[in-house]
Motif scaffolding. Sequence first.
Motif, PDB file in Angstrom:
ATOM      1  N   TYR A   7      44.216  62.602  18.133  1.00 52.68           N
ATOM      2  CA  TYR A   7      43.901  63.961  17.683  1.00 52.68           C
ATOM      3  C   TYR A   7      43.743  64.832  18.920  1.00 52.68           C
ATOM      4  N   CYS A   8      44.216  66.058  18.841  1.00 55.80           N
ATOM      5  CA  CYS A   8      44.074  67.008  19.940  1.00 55.80           C
ATOM      6  C   CYS A   8      43.361  68.255  19.419  1.00 55.80           C
ATOM      7  N   PHE A   9      42.438  68.753  20.246  1.00 52.73           N
ATOM      8  CA  PHE A   9      41.603  69.884  19.865  1.00 52.73           C
ATOM      9  C   PHE A   9      41.588  70.922  20.978  1.00 52.73           C
ATOM     10  N   ALA A  10      41.266  72.164  20.627  1.00 53.80           N
ATOM     11  CA  ALA A  10      41.095  73.231  21.617  1.00 53.80           C
ATOM     12  C   ALA A  10      39.795  73.969  21.340  1.00 53.80           C
ATOM     13  N   LEU A  11      39.229  74.507  22.395  1.00 55.80           N
ATOM     14  CA  LEU A  11      37.997  75.297  22.338  1.00 55.80           C
ATOM     15  C   LEU A  11      37.926  76.097  23.623  1.00 55.80           C
ATOM     16  N   ASP A  12      37.295  77.248  23.589  1.00 52.37           N
ATOM     17  CA  ASP A  12      37.128  78.063  24.791  1.00 52.37           C
ATOM     18  C   ASP A  12      35.709  77.987  25.309  1.00 52.37           C
ATOM     19  N   LEU A  50      40.938  71.236  31.239  1.00 52.06           N
ATOM     20  CA  LEU A  50      40.524  72.634  31.357  1.00 52.06           C
ATOM     21  C   LEU A  50      41.601  73.431  32.076  1.00 52.06           C
ATOM     22  N   THR A  51      41.919  74.609  31.546  1.00 51.24           N
ATOM     23  CA  THR A  51      42.734  75.588  32.250  1.00 51.24           C
ATOM     24  C   THR A  51      42.104  76.942  31.980  1.00 51.24           C
ATOM     25  N   GLY A  52      41.774  77.670  33.040  1.00 54.18           N
ATOM     26  CA  GLY A  52      41.044  78.924  32.859  1.00 54.18           C
ATOM     27  C   GLY A  52      39.735  78.623  32.159  1.00 54.18           C
ATOM     28  N   ASN A  53      39.534  79.233  30.989  1.00 51.49           N
ATOM     29  CA  ASN A  53      38.341  78.919  30.196  1.00 51.49           C
ATOM     30  C   ASN A  53      38.701  78.156  28.913  1.00 51.49           C
ATOM     31  N   ARG A  54      39.941  77.706  28.796  1.00 55.58           N
ATOM     32  CA  ARG A  54      40.393  76.968  27.610  1.00 55.58           C
ATOM     33  C   ARG A  54      40.260  75.470  27.832  1.00 55.58           C
ATOM     34  N   LEU A  55      39.613  74.814  26.870  1.00 58.34           N
ATOM     35  CA  LEU A  55      39.452  73.366  26.874  1.00 58.34           C
ATOM     36  C   LEU A  55      40.465  72.739  25.920  1.00 58.34           C
ATOM     37  N   PHE A  56      40.944  71.565  26.290  1.00 60.04           N
ATOM     38  CA  PHE A  56      41.862  70.802  25.460  1.00 60.04           C
ATOM     39  C   PHE A  56      41.342  69.369  25.443  1.00 60.04           C
ATOM     40  N   MET A  57      41.091  68.824  24.263  1.00 66.73           N
ATOM     41  CA  MET A  57      40.539  67.474  24.146  1.00 66.73           C
ATOM     42  C   MET A  57      41.528  66.572  23.410  1.00 66.73           C
ATOM     43  N   ILE A  58      41.747  65.392  23.990  1.00 67.12           N
ATOM     44  CA  ILE A  58      42.555  64.352  23.357  1.00 67.12           C
ATOM     45  C   ILE A  58      41.609  63.231  22.954  1.00 67.12           C
ATOM     46  N   MET A  59      41.687  62.852  21.701  1.00 64.05           N
ATOM     47  CA  MET A  59      40.858  61.779  21.165  1.00 64.05           C
ATOM     48  C   MET A  59      41.776  60.735  20.553  1.00 64.05           C
ATOM     49  N   GLU A  60      41.578  59.485  20.932  1.00 65.92           N
ATOM     50  CA  GLU A  60      42.305  58.393  20.291  1.00 65.92           C
ATOM     51  C   GLU A  60      41.283  57.515  19.605  1.00 65.92           C
ATOM     52  N   LYS A 102      33.720  74.579  16.057  1.00 69.08           N
ATOM     53  CA  LYS A 102      33.834  74.627  17.510  1.00 69.08           C
ATOM     54  C   LYS A 102      35.219  74.133  17.917  1.00 69.08           C
ATOM     55  N   TRP A 103      35.371  72.835  18.054  1.00 70.83           N
ATOM     56  CA  TRP A 103      36.665  72.271  18.428  1.00 70.83           C
ATOM     57  C   TRP A 103      37.645  72.435  17.263  1.00 70.83           C
ATOM     58  N   VAL A 104      38.789  73.061  17.516  1.00 74.07           N
ATOM     59  CA  VAL A 104      39.803  73.291  16.488  1.00 74.07           C
ATOM     60  C   VAL A 104      40.898  72.239  16.631  1.00 74.07           C
ATOM     61  N   LEU A 105      41.150  71.509  15.539  1.00 74.85           N
ATOM     62  CA  LEU A 105      42.195  70.503  15.523  1.00 74.85           C
ATOM     63  C   LEU A 105      43.550  71.191  15.667  1.00 74.85           C
ATOM     64  N   MET A 106      44.356  70.682  16.607  1.00 79.10           N
ATOM     65  CA  MET A 106      45.662  71.276  16.873  1.00 79.10           C
ATOM     66  C   MET A 106      46.739  70.546  16.079  1.00 79.10           C
ATOM     67  N   ASP A 107      47.835  71.275  15.770  1.00 82.45           N
ATOM     68  CA  ASP A 107      48.982  70.692  15.082  1.00 82.45           C
ATOM     69  C   ASP A 107      49.997  70.221  16.115  1.00 82.45           C
ATOM     70  N   LYS A 108      50.482  69.003  15.929  1.00 85.72           N
ATOM     71  CA  LYS A 108      51.538  68.476  16.801  1.00 85.72           C
ATOM     72  C   LYS A 108      52.849  69.098  16.371  1.00 85.72           C
ATOM     73  N   ILE A 109      53.546  69.730  17.303  1.00 84.34           N
ATOM     74  CA  ILE A 109      54.803  70.400  16.945  1.00 84.34           C
ATOM     75  C   ILE A 109      56.012  69.807  17.642  1.00 84.34           C
ATOM     76  N   PHE A 110      55.784  68.836  18.553  1.00 83.41           N
ATOM     77  CA  PHE A 110      56.909  68.196  19.239  1.00 83.41           C
ATOM     78  C   PHE A 110      56.498  66.802  19.667  1.00 83.41           C
ATOM     79  N   HIS A 111      57.451  65.870  19.618  1.00 80.31           N
ATOM     80  CA  HIS A 111      57.216  64.515  20.099  1.00 80.31           C
ATOM     81  C   HIS A 111      58.503  63.975  20.694  1.00 80.31           C
ATOM     82  N   LEU A 112      58.418  63.290  21.815  1.00 77.21           N
ATOM     83  CA  LEU A 112      59.572  62.663  22.450  1.00 77.21           C
ATOM     84  C   LEU A 112      59.317  61.172  22.510  1.00 77.21           C
TER      85      LEU A 112
END
Length: 112
Positions: A7-12, A50-60, A102-112
């Motif tokens: 699962y991948c999430f984003a939050l600022d 982290l990039t700028g003030n944007r957080l990205f979390m990967i959870m397995e 808080k943490w928003v679940l992201m949609d996967k839009i590409f996979h290789l």
Amino acid sequence: MGNQTRYCFALDLKEDPEVIERYIAHHRAVPADIIKSITDAGIEVMDIYLTGNRLFMIMEVGEGFSFDRKAKMDRENPAVQAWESLMGTLQQSLPWAKPGEKWVLMDKIFHL
């Protein structure tokens, strides 16, 4: 590491260099009881970027993981509640987040 789901999430974070540095410092020394709460919930991998003030979390997570179970465990754990309260002073919801989310679940839009 058998069958995992990712699962991948984003939050600022609040857009303030001092706030961002505090958040980073807290995550360099996450308390053992917080780590235990994460692993006890069935989370096998958790990475935050982290990039700028944007957080990205990967959870397995393993097969037995449940968001509802984790939420219940978190509600009943005073250490997690204190940690979430502290982190909440540094974070800000994404503009499209649901109320209280808080943490928003992201949609996967590409996979290789």
